[in-house]
Design a protein around this motif. Structure first.
Motif, PDB file in Angstrom:
ATOM      1  N   PHE B  34     -11.008  39.535 -50.151  1.00  0.00           N
ATOM      2  CA  PHE B  34     -11.110  40.195 -48.859  1.00  0.00           C
ATOM      3  C   PHE B  34     -10.184  41.413 -48.833  1.00  0.00           C
ATOM      4  CE2 PHE B  34     -13.409  36.767 -46.764  1.00  0.00           C
ATOM      5  CZ  PHE B  34     -13.038  35.652 -47.478  1.00  0.00           C
ATOM      6  N   TYR B  36      -8.159  43.966 -46.175  1.00  0.00           N
ATOM      7  CA  TYR B  36      -7.674  44.124 -44.813  1.00  0.00           C
ATOM      8  C   TYR B  36      -6.946  45.464 -44.694  1.00  0.00           C
ATOM      9  CZ  TYR B  36      -8.252  39.026 -44.425  1.00  0.00           C
ATOM     10  OH  TYR B  36      -8.749  37.751 -44.413  1.00  0.00           O
ATOM     11  N   LEU B  46      -9.793  42.757 -40.800  1.00  0.00           N
ATOM     12  CA  LEU B  46     -10.658  42.581 -41.960  1.00  0.00           C
ATOM     13  C   LEU B  46     -11.597  43.769 -42.086  1.00  0.00           C
ATOM     14  CD1 LEU B  46     -11.676  40.731 -44.260  1.00  0.00           C
ATOM     15  CD2 LEU B  46     -13.281  39.760 -42.605  1.00  0.00           C
ATOM     16  N   ILE B  93      -4.309  45.608 -47.583  1.00  0.00           N
ATOM     17  CA  ILE B  93      -3.945  44.320 -48.167  1.00  0.00           C
ATOM     18  C   ILE B  93      -5.206  43.604 -48.634  1.00  0.00           C
ATOM     19  CG2 ILE B  93      -2.863  42.073 -47.739  1.00  0.00           C
ATOM     20  CD1 ILE B  93      -1.284  43.371 -45.476  1.00  0.00           C
ATOM     21  N   ARG B  97      -9.792  34.247 -52.177  1.00  0.00           N
ATOM     22  CA  ARG B  97     -10.044  32.885 -51.722  1.00  0.00           C
ATOM     23  C   ARG B  97      -9.829  31.931 -52.892  1.00  0.00           C
ATOM     24  NH1 ARG B  97     -14.636  29.457 -50.526  1.00  0.00           N
ATOM     25  NH2 ARG B  97     -16.066  30.949 -51.465  1.00  0.00           N
ATOM     26  N   GLY B 100     -11.961  26.356 -50.631  1.00  0.00           N
ATOM     27  CA  GLY B 100     -12.237  26.071 -49.237  1.00  0.00           C
ATOM     28  C   GLY B 100     -11.927  27.252 -48.347  1.00  0.00           C
ATOM     29  N   ASN B 101     -11.037  27.047 -47.412  1.00  0.00           N
ATOM     30  CA  ASN B 101     -10.705  28.098 -46.463  1.00  0.00           C
ATOM     31  C   ASN B 101      -9.384  28.781 -46.745  1.00  0.00           C
ATOM     32  OD1 ASN B 101     -12.460  28.625 -44.011  1.00  0.00           O
ATOM     33  ND2 ASN B 101     -12.647  26.425 -44.249  1.00  0.00           N
ATOM     34  N   GLU B 102      -8.792  28.549 -47.899  1.00  0.00           N
ATOM     35  CA  GLU B 102      -7.464  29.083 -48.153  1.00  0.00           C
ATOM     36  C   GLU B 102      -7.513  30.414 -48.894  1.00  0.00           C
ATOM     37  OE1 GLU B 102      -4.923  25.900 -49.020  1.00  0.00           O
ATOM     38  OE2 GLU B 102      -3.228  27.160 -49.589  1.00  0.00           O
ATOM     39  N   GLN B 103      -6.674  31.356 -48.467  1.00  0.00           N
ATOM     40  CA  GLN B 103      -6.589  32.662 -49.105  1.00  0.00           C
ATOM     41  C   GLN B 103      -5.150  32.941 -49.507  1.00  0.00           C
ATOM     42  OE1 GLN B 103      -8.359  35.851 -46.752  1.00  0.00           O
ATOM     43  NE2 GLN B 103      -9.825  34.415 -45.852  1.00  0.00           N
ATOM     44  N   PHE B 105      -2.611  36.164 -50.496  1.00  0.00           N
ATOM     45  CA  PHE B 105      -2.567  37.583 -50.209  1.00  0.00           C
ATOM     46  C   PHE B 105      -1.788  38.368 -51.261  1.00  0.00           C
ATOM     47  CE2 PHE B 105      -4.467  38.080 -46.037  1.00  0.00           C
ATOM     48  CZ  PHE B 105      -4.595  36.754 -45.657  1.00  0.00           C
ATOM     49  N   GLY B 106      -2.234  39.591 -51.478  1.00  0.00           N
ATOM     50  CA  GLY B 106      -1.488  40.512 -52.307  1.00  0.00           C
ATOM     51  C   GLY B 106      -0.362  41.142 -51.503  1.00  0.00           C
ATOM     52  N   PRO B 107       0.503  41.883 -52.166  1.00  0.00           N
ATOM     53  CA  PRO B 107       1.661  42.478 -51.498  1.00  0.00           C
ATOM     54  C   PRO B 107       1.343  43.723 -50.681  1.00  0.00           C
ATOM     55  CG  PRO B 107       1.674  43.035 -53.809  1.00  0.00           C
ATOM     56  CD  PRO B 107       0.523  42.098 -53.612  1.00  0.00           C
TER      57      PRO B 107
END
Lengths: 114, 114
Positions: B34, B36, B46, B93, B97, B100-103, B105-107
């Motif tokens: 994803f 953002y 998003l 950013i 994934r 499931g529903n967990e992501q 994130f990059g810095p």
């Protein structure tokens, strides 16, 4: 479309004080709820999540959150904050069948003073 | 835990030029990433969902011809801001994934268009 609101934009606490950050969402269906933390200069990290089951979820670093379905709320709590908890906190939600897309609240900037 | 990197961490470019931002999952494969955008003192919005081997899905209001997304492999997604203008200056950013529903994130990448 779903939305997330965080009512406290800036919170200042002294060390050892208790913390509660509010989070409300608007969506009538099944949701998954998250709290993320962003420490200064660092990337977003997952604090805790709720998918189903026990509405009181415990996360890392002593944080917990309670899902109250009737109030559409998922407030974040910590009984005793530390200076190192200074960060920005984001509540977020995904909806079932929504492609795992996270909708974030506007964030709460927490400053813990010594 | 899962690690997501972004490159570059910050970039300055002249108005009218294009800039590419890379998002990599370092120790896992991500079929879905994803992108953002985070405005100062505001939440993450998003922009698009990037799926490996297929076209990205853009959120309403995001110009797909301006923000080109490519997800050519299971560990790399790129965002190219084409013909950048000062209003494109922002913090971008990515997340991947995991399950499931967990992501994770990059810095983030700070883009400044002059």
């Amino acid at each position: 479309a779903q939305s997330v609101s965080q009512h406290n934009h800036h919170v200042i606490l002294s060390e050892a004080a208790s913390l509660e950050l509010g989070c409300n969402y608007s969506y009538g269906g099944t949701v998954n709820l998250f709290w993320y933390v962003q420490y200064p200069g660092q990337h977003l990290q997952l604090l805790l999540k709720y998918f189903s089951g026990d509405p009181l979820v415990k996360g890392i670093k002593g944080f917990e959150a309670e899902f109250i379905k009737s109030k559409f709320s998922f407030n974040l709590r910590k009984p005793s904050v530390q200076w190192s908890d200074t960060a920005e906190y984001f509540c977020a939600v995904t909806i079932t069948g929504g492609g795992n897309k996270l909708t974030f609240g506007t964030g709460t900037q927490l400053k813990v003073e010594l | 835990g899962a690690v997501v990197s972004q490159h570059p961490s910050w970039v300055i470019c002249k108005s009218g030029t294009s800039v590419k931002i890379e998002c990599r999952s370092l120790d896992f494969q991500a079929t879905t990433m994803f992108w953002y955008r985070q405005f100062p003192k505001k939440s993450l919005m998003l922009m698009a969902t990037s799926n490996e081997g297929s076209k990205a899905t853009y959120e309403q209001g995001v110009e797909k011809d301006k923000f080109l997304i490519n997800h050519a492999s299971l560990t790399l997604s790129t965002l190219t801001v084409t013909s950048a203008h000062p209003e494109d200056s922002s913090f971008y950013i990515c997340s991947a994934r995991v399950s499931g529903n967990e992501q994770y994130f990059g810095p983030g990448t700070r883009l400044t268009v002059t």
